[in-house]
Design a protein around this motif. Structure first.
Motif, PDB file in Angstrom:
ATOM      1  N   ARG A 283      35.576  38.352 -49.504  1.00 43.90           N
ATOM      2  CA  ARG A 283      36.421  37.257 -49.393  1.00 43.90           C
ATOM      3  C   ARG A 283      37.543  37.104 -50.399  1.00 43.90           C
ATOM      4  O   ARG A 283      38.565  36.814 -50.146  1.00 43.90           O
ATOM      5  N   ALA A 284      37.209  37.398 -51.575  1.00 44.34           N
ATOM      6  CA  ALA A 284      38.253  37.604 -52.549  1.00 44.34           C
ATOM      7  C   ALA A 284      39.258  38.615 -52.142  1.00 44.34           C
ATOM      8  O   ALA A 284      40.485  38.433 -52.413  1.00 44.34           O
ATOM      9  N   TYR A 285      38.669  39.802 -51.825  1.00 48.45           N
ATOM     10  CA  TYR A 285      39.709  40.923 -51.473  1.00 48.45           C
ATOM     11  C   TYR A 285      40.537  40.590 -50.275  1.00 48.45           C
ATOM     12  O   TYR A 285      41.817  40.755 -50.235  1.00 48.45           O
ATOM     13  N   VAL A 286      39.985  39.693 -49.337  1.00 54.32           N
ATOM     14  CA  VAL A 286      40.806  39.297 -48.001  1.00 54.32           C
ATOM     15  C   VAL A 286      41.749  38.434 -48.643  1.00 54.32           C
ATOM     16  O   VAL A 286      43.271  38.319 -48.108  1.00 54.32           O
ATOM     17  N   ARG A 287      41.487  37.282 -49.585  1.00 53.24           N
ATOM     18  CA  ARG A 287      42.532  36.305 -49.944  1.00 53.24           C
ATOM     19  C   ARG A 287      43.584  37.095 -50.835  1.00 53.24           C
ATOM     20  O   ARG A 287      44.718  36.421 -50.863  1.00 53.24           O
TER      21      ARG A 287
END
Length: 348
Positions: A283-287
Motif C-alpha cells: 500500500r505504501a509503494y502504491v501511494r
C-alpha cells in the motif's frame, strides 16, 4: 578454586550476551540493564586483574570468590528492585537463609560446605512452595470469567487486586486487556497510562498504549506512544512494526516503508505479521506511485498465503472484537490481493 571461578565468570559473561538482552530488556528497562552490565564488567575486570597480578593463588581464589558473590548479590538486588513489594519479600524469604548457609560453608566452616549447600538448596525448593503466590487464584478466576464473556466479573477480580497492590503494573495491564476485549478502550487507555507511570522504561507499556490509541482512531497519539516504545527498544521488531502500521494509517508512505523494512530486518518470527508487513508495504509503494515495488510486495504477500488461515481462526473468536476493529479490513484486503480480487490501484 581459581579455575572454577574463571569458568563461572565466563558463563556469567555468556549469559549476559545478546540473548539475555533480548529477553530482559523489556522487563528490566535500560537503567537496570546498564547497572547489571556495569556490575558484570567491574567484577569481571577485577577478576582478570587478580589473575594477572601474580599474587598468592589461594588469596586470589578467595578474592575472586568474593567478587563472584558481589556480582550474584548485586544481580539479585537489581532484579528484585524491579519486582513489587510482595515479591521482594517472597524472594528474601527464599534466598536469604540459603545465602547465609553458603557464606558460612565457604568462609567459616569449609569442611561443612557440601551439607550446607545441600541444606540451602533444600530450603530454596521447600520455601518456593511454602511462600508461593496466592494471588494467582485471582488471575485464574479473572481468566475463567473472561472465557465465559463475563467481563464485569473479570474486571472486579482485577479491581480487588489493584486495591491491595496499587503499584503493581501487571494488574493494570491485565485489567486493560479485559477492558479492551469488553469494548471499553477509554478505560483501558487509563490503565495503560498508569502502567507507563509505574514503569516509564517499559517499551511494552508504550506499545500497549499505542495500540489502544490506534483502536480509538487516535493516530497522532498512537504515533507518539509508539515512538517512545521504539526509543526504549529500537532493536525490537514489534516497535518498528507498530510504527509502520501507524504511519500507514496516517498516509505517510516513506515513514511506513522505513519502519516496516526495519521490522523485517529484526526477523519477524511469525508469518501472520510478515503477511501484514508486506500488505502495508504494497500500500505504501502504491501511494508513492512505485508500482514495481508494490508488485514485489504483493508477491511476498502471496508467499505468506497460509497465514490467512491463522488470522481467520483468530478473528473468528468471540473475544477478537478489538482485533477485528483494528486489523479486520486490512486482513480482508490482503486476502483479496492474494486471490486477485483487488487491483493494486485500489490500495491508494
Amino acid at each position: 578454586m581459581s579455575k572454577s571461578i574463571r569458568l563461572a565468570f565466563s558463563l556469567l559473561a555468556e549469559a549476559a550476551g545478546n540473548a539475555m538482552i533480548a529477553r530482559m530488556r523489556n522487563y528490566l528497562g535500560p537503567t537496570r540493564l546498564r547497572l547489571i552490565f556495569f556490575l558484570l564488567a567491574g567484577t569481571g575486570l577485577m577478576s582478570l586483574f587478580l589473575n594477572a597480578s601474580g599474587g598468592d593463588a589461594e588469596q586470589v581464589a578467595e578474592l575472586q570468590t568474593a567478587l563472584l558473590l558481589i556480582f550474584i548479590v548485586g544481580f539479585v538486588l537489581i532484579i528484585a528492585s524491579r519486582a513489587e513489594r510482595y515479591n521482594q519479600i517472597r524472594l528474601l524469604i527464599v534466598l536469604a537463609p540459603s545465602f547465609v548457609a553458603f557464606i558460612i560453608g565457604l568462609f567459616v566452616i569449609p569442611d561443612l560446605l557440601p551439607p550446607l549447600l545441600g541444606a540451602a538448596l533444600g530450603w530454596v525448593v521447600a520455601s518456593a512452595f511454602l511462600v508461593r503466590d496466592t494471588r494467582r487464584a485471582e488471575y485464574k478466576m479473572a481468566v475463567k470469567h473472561l472465557r465465559r464473556n463475563e467481563y464485569a466479573e473479570a474486571v472486579k477480580m482485577m479491581d480487588s487486586l489493584i486495591k491491595l497492590e496499587p503499584d503493581n503494573e501487571e494488574h493494570y495491564r491485565f485489567r486493560a486487556v479485559i477492558l479492551r476485549i469488553w469494548g471499553k478502550p477509554g478505560r483501558a487507555k487509563r490503565d495503560y497510562v498508569k502502567v507507563t507511570e509505574l514503569n516509564p522504561d517499559s517499551a511494552g507499556a508504550y506499545n500497549d498504549l499505542a495500540e489502544v490509541h490506534l483502536q480509538m482512531g487516535e493516530f497522532e497519539e498512537a504515533l507518539n506512544a509508539a515512538m517512545k516504545a521504539h526509543e526504549l527498544s529500537s532493536n525490537d521488531w514489534v516497535t518498528a512494526y507498530n510504527l509502520g502500521m501507524i504511519e500507514d494509517r496516517l498516509h505517510h508512505p516513506d515513514e511506513s516503508i522505513r519502519y516496516l523494512q526495519l521490522a523485517l530486518e529484526h526477523d519477524v518470527p511469525d508469518a501472520r505479521h510478515r503477511l501484514l508487513i508486506h500488505f502495508y508495504l504494497a500500500r505504501a509503494y502504491v501511494r508513492k506511485g512505485e508500482l514495481d515495488a508494490a508488485e514485489q510486495a504483493v508477491s511476498e504477500l502471496k508467499a505468506h498465503k497460509q497465514a490467512l488461515k491463522d488470522w481467520r481462526k483468530i478473528l473468528d473468536s468471540e473475544q477478537s472484537v478489538t482485533l477485528r476493529q483494528v486489523l479486520g479490513a486490512d486482513i480482508e484486503a490482503a486476502r483479496a490481493l492474494i486471490e486477485d480480487e483487488l487491483e493494486l490501484a485500489a490500495l491508494s
